[in-house]
Structure formats: structure tokens, C-alpha cells
Design an enzyme around this catalytic site. Structure first.
Site, PDB file in Angstrom:
ATOM      1  N   SER A 155      21.245-103.479 -44.595  1.00 37.64           N
ATOM      2  CA  SER A 155      22.566-103.621 -45.223  1.00 37.64           C
ATOM      3  C   SER A 155      22.651-104.941 -45.959  1.00 37.64           C
ATOM      4  O   SER A 155      22.060-105.942 -45.543  1.00 37.64           O
ATOM      5  CB  SER A 155      23.667-103.576 -44.166  1.00 37.64           C
ATOM      6  OG  SER A 155      24.921-103.997 -44.698  1.00 37.64           O
ATOM      7  N   GLY A 161      21.214 -90.597 -46.277  1.00 38.14           N
ATOM      8  CA  GLY A 161      20.178 -89.756 -45.681  1.00 38.14           C
ATOM      9  C   GLY A 161      20.070 -88.418 -46.381  1.00 38.14           C
ATOM     10  O   GLY A 161      18.961 -87.952 -46.706  1.00 38.14           O
ATOM     11  N   TYR A 217      27.712-105.578 -36.488  1.00 37.07           N
ATOM     12  CA  TYR A 217      27.036-104.703 -37.453  1.00 37.07           C
ATOM     13  C   TYR A 217      25.995-105.490 -38.244  1.00 37.07           C
ATOM     14  O   TYR A 217      24.831-105.079 -38.361  1.00 37.07           O
ATOM     15  CB  TYR A 217      28.073-104.093 -38.394  1.00 37.07           C
ATOM     16  CG  TYR A 217      27.494-103.267 -39.515  1.00 37.07           C
ATOM     17  CD1 TYR A 217      27.071-101.954 -39.302  1.00 37.07           C
ATOM     18  CD2 TYR A 217      27.368-103.786 -40.806  1.00 37.07           C
ATOM     19  CE1 TYR A 217      26.540-101.193 -40.337  1.00 37.07           C
ATOM     20  CE2 TYR A 217      26.845-103.032 -41.838  1.00 37.07           C
ATOM     21  CZ  TYR A 217      26.424-101.739 -41.598  1.00 37.07           C
ATOM     22  OH  TYR A 217      25.896-100.984 -42.619  1.00 37.07           O
ATOM     23  N   THR A 246      16.163 -89.736 -40.320  1.00 40.64           N
ATOM     24  CA  THR A 246      17.197 -89.672 -39.293  1.00 40.64           C
ATOM     25  C   THR A 246      18.553 -89.894 -39.953  1.00 40.64           C
ATOM     26  O   THR A 246      18.675 -90.592 -40.963  1.00 40.64           O
ATOM     27  CB  THR A 246      16.971 -90.722 -38.189  1.00 40.64           C
ATOM     28  OG1 THR A 246      17.021 -92.032 -38.760  1.00 40.64           O
ATOM     29  CG2 THR A 246      15.632 -90.498 -37.498  1.00 40.64           C
ATOM     30  N   GLY A 247      19.588 -89.286 -39.372  1.00 41.06           N
ATOM     31  CA  GLY A 247      20.909 -89.381 -39.983  1.00 41.06           C
ATOM     32  C   GLY A 247      20.930 -88.761 -41.362  1.00 41.06           C
ATOM     33  O   GLY A 247      21.445 -89.338 -42.326  1.00 41.06           O
ATOM     34  N   GLY A 248      20.382 -87.547 -41.459  1.00 39.57           N
ATOM     35  CA  GLY A 248      20.201 -86.927 -42.770  1.00 39.57           C
ATOM     36  C   GLY A 248      21.257 -85.915 -43.169  1.00 39.57           C
ATOM     37  O   GLY A 248      21.056 -85.183 -44.132  1.00 39.57           O
ATOM     38  N   THR A 249      22.401 -85.899 -42.481  1.00 36.67           N
ATOM     39  CA  THR A 249      23.389 -84.856 -42.773  1.00 36.67           C
ATOM     40  C   THR A 249      24.406 -85.259 -43.822  1.00 36.67           C
ATOM     41  O   THR A 249      25.180 -84.415 -44.289  1.00 36.67           O
ATOM     42  CB  THR A 249      24.146 -84.446 -41.493  1.00 36.67           C
ATOM     43  OG1 THR A 249      24.820 -85.587 -40.945  1.00 36.67           O
ATOM     44  CG2 THR A 249      23.195 -83.860 -40.454  1.00 36.67           C
ATOM     45  N   GLY A 253      25.663 -88.707 -46.842  1.00 35.96           N
ATOM     46  CA  GLY A 253      25.448 -90.023 -47.430  1.00 35.96           C
ATOM     47  C   GLY A 253      24.037 -90.261 -47.919  1.00 35.96           C
ATOM     48  O   GLY A 253      23.408 -89.425 -48.566  1.00 35.96           O
TER      49      GLY A 253
END
Length: 251
Positions: A139, A19, A152, A12-15, A17
Site C-alpha cells: 500500500s 484481485g 494497516y 488470493t482475495g480474487g473476488t 477489486g
């Protein structure tokens, strides 16, 4: 090495950075990879960059939207039938003093970083084969206080706690669950939080290894935890930070 030949991976969030870098790494190691993102244009650009043909599936999905996650899992099932690895990487950051955090900031952060991670895993479980692997993106801030990252950091602490509890919960199926805790890594989110051109030098000065990290360095750690090389590791957090959390720089 081709540790992921015939394996199917969801990121997920692979577009961009970490990912995107992990997708590239696992494709190079033989995997079929499905990536998600909330923006069709960025998904299309990622597909061009990865240039993986039928080994890549792109799905527009918001990790915080359970209906989107249902559609995602149906697409993956139609495409490959099952999953071997899940990298729950989608995340967001609001970096403000605690006094300035709004309810909207709080809700968005927890929806994406905590709720989204939990339900990504839950909804992937029927597809995930016994003996598979799950990696959650946490993180370094779960280990060390950062004054503008209260919400966060709390969501990322929750993410690692999920790695521990899900590691226990899913152990009867042989599914390993671990988290990674990247330090300062040069990504779009990092640049958004540190727009000052002097930020790299200031941040690197806090790191014993003397540099801001790269997304491919995180991808290598994710690949390790997702592979058979980590077959006796579960419920752990791997910190990829150049020593930021645990050591004092030599000046």
C-alpha cells in the site's frame, strides 16, 4: 500479448477489486488462474464475471487460516500440478484513530495482511516452479503517514519487507518477489473507507494525475512484475498512485 500461456497463477482475495482485475488480465494473457475468497457467493459471482471455463479455479479459503491454505494448495496441485505465479492480494483494512484501535482490530489486521501473506507464500513454495514470480499487495501508506491507518500501514510495511527478504531467500531458485503499493484505487475496500460522496474529489485533489485509480491499472503493474518482462527485478516495491506519494499536485 499472451505472456502467461500455459502458466498457472494463484490470486488470493480474487473476488473483487484488484484481485479480480488481475485475474481478468492474466486470463486474457493466456493463464490458468485460481482465485480465492471467503464467501462462496462472491466466488460464484466472480466466476460468472470472468467467464473463463476450465481456465479458472475458485476455492473458498481464508488467507489467515492455515488449514484453509493447506486445502487450497492441494486443490491447486490436483488441478494443475504446479504454480508459476502467486499474487498474495488478500487484505483487510481497519481505519480508525490509533486511540480507538481494539485488540480485535489489531489481531484481524495482522492475521490477514501479514500472517496470511507470509503463509500463503510459504505454503505455495512446494508448488512454485523455479524461475517463478511472487507479487505481494502492499500500500502507498507504507511510504507516507495516514492518521487513521496506523496498524494497516504497519502491516503493509511488513508486506514490503517480506518482498525484500523473500526476494533474497528465494533467489537461489530464481524466484522473484516484489510488492505493489497502490494509491487511492476505486475498490470495495476504498468505498468502505471513503463512503462520503465528496471523497473522490478530495482524494483526487491530492494526486498529481488528478484522479482516483482503477483496479485494472494495478492489474497491469502486477502482470508486468509477474512476467518475464521483469526478469531482472526482485525485492522492489512498485508504487501505483498517480504521484500521490512522491509529488505535489499542481493547483
Amino acid at each position: 500479448m499472451k505472456r502467461f500461456t500455459r502458466h498457472t497463477v494463484l490470486i488470493t482475495g480474487g473476488t473483487s477489486g484488484m484481485g479480480l482485475a488481475t485475474a481478468r488480465r492474466l486470463l486474457d494473457e493466456g493463464a490458468h488462474v485460481a482465485i480465492t475468497g471467503r464467501d462462496e457467493g462472491r466466488l460464484a459471482q466472480a466466476a460468472v464475471e470472468l467467464d473463463a471455463g476450465e481456465s479458472l479455479l475458485t476455492v473458498r479459503a481464508d488467507a489467515a487460516d492455515l488449514a484453509d491454505l493447506d486445502v487450497l494448495m492441494r486443490r491447486v496441485e490436483t488441478w494443475r500440478g504446479s504454480l508459476d505465479v502467486v499474487f498474495a492480494n488478500a487484505g483487510t483494512g481497519v481505519f480508525k484513530p490509533s486511540a480507538d484501535i481494539t485488540e480485535a482490530d489489531f489481531d484481524h489486521s495482522t492475521d490477514v495482511n501479514f500472517k496470511g501473506v507470509f503463509f500463503t507464500v510459504q505454503k505455495a513454495l512446494p508448488l512454485l516452479r523455479d524461475g517463478g514470480a511472487i507479487v505481494l499487495n502492499a500500500s502507498w501508506t507504507l511510504h507516507r503517514g495516514l492518521p487513521v491507518a496506523s496498524v494497516y500501514s504497519a502491516t503493509k510495511a511488513a508486506v514490503h519487507n517480506l518482498a525484500r527478504t523473500l526476494g533474497s531467500d528465494l533467489a537461489p531458485r530464481g524466484i522473484r518477489v516484489n510488492s505493489v503499493s497502490p494509491g487511492y484505487i476505486d475498490t470495495d475496500m476504498y468505498r468502505g473507507a471513503h463512503p462520503d460522496p465528496e471523497a473522490d474529489a478530495r482524494n483526487a485533489a491530492q494526486v498529481p494525475l488528478g484522479a482516483v485509480g482503477r483496479a485494472d491499472q494495478v492489474a497491469a503493474a502486477v502482470a508486468f512484475l509477474a512476467s518475464g518482462d521483469a526478469s531482472y527485478i526482485t525485492g522492489q516495491d512498485l508504487v501505483i498512485d498517480g504521484g500521490l506519494v512522491g509529488s505535489v499536485p499542481h493547483h
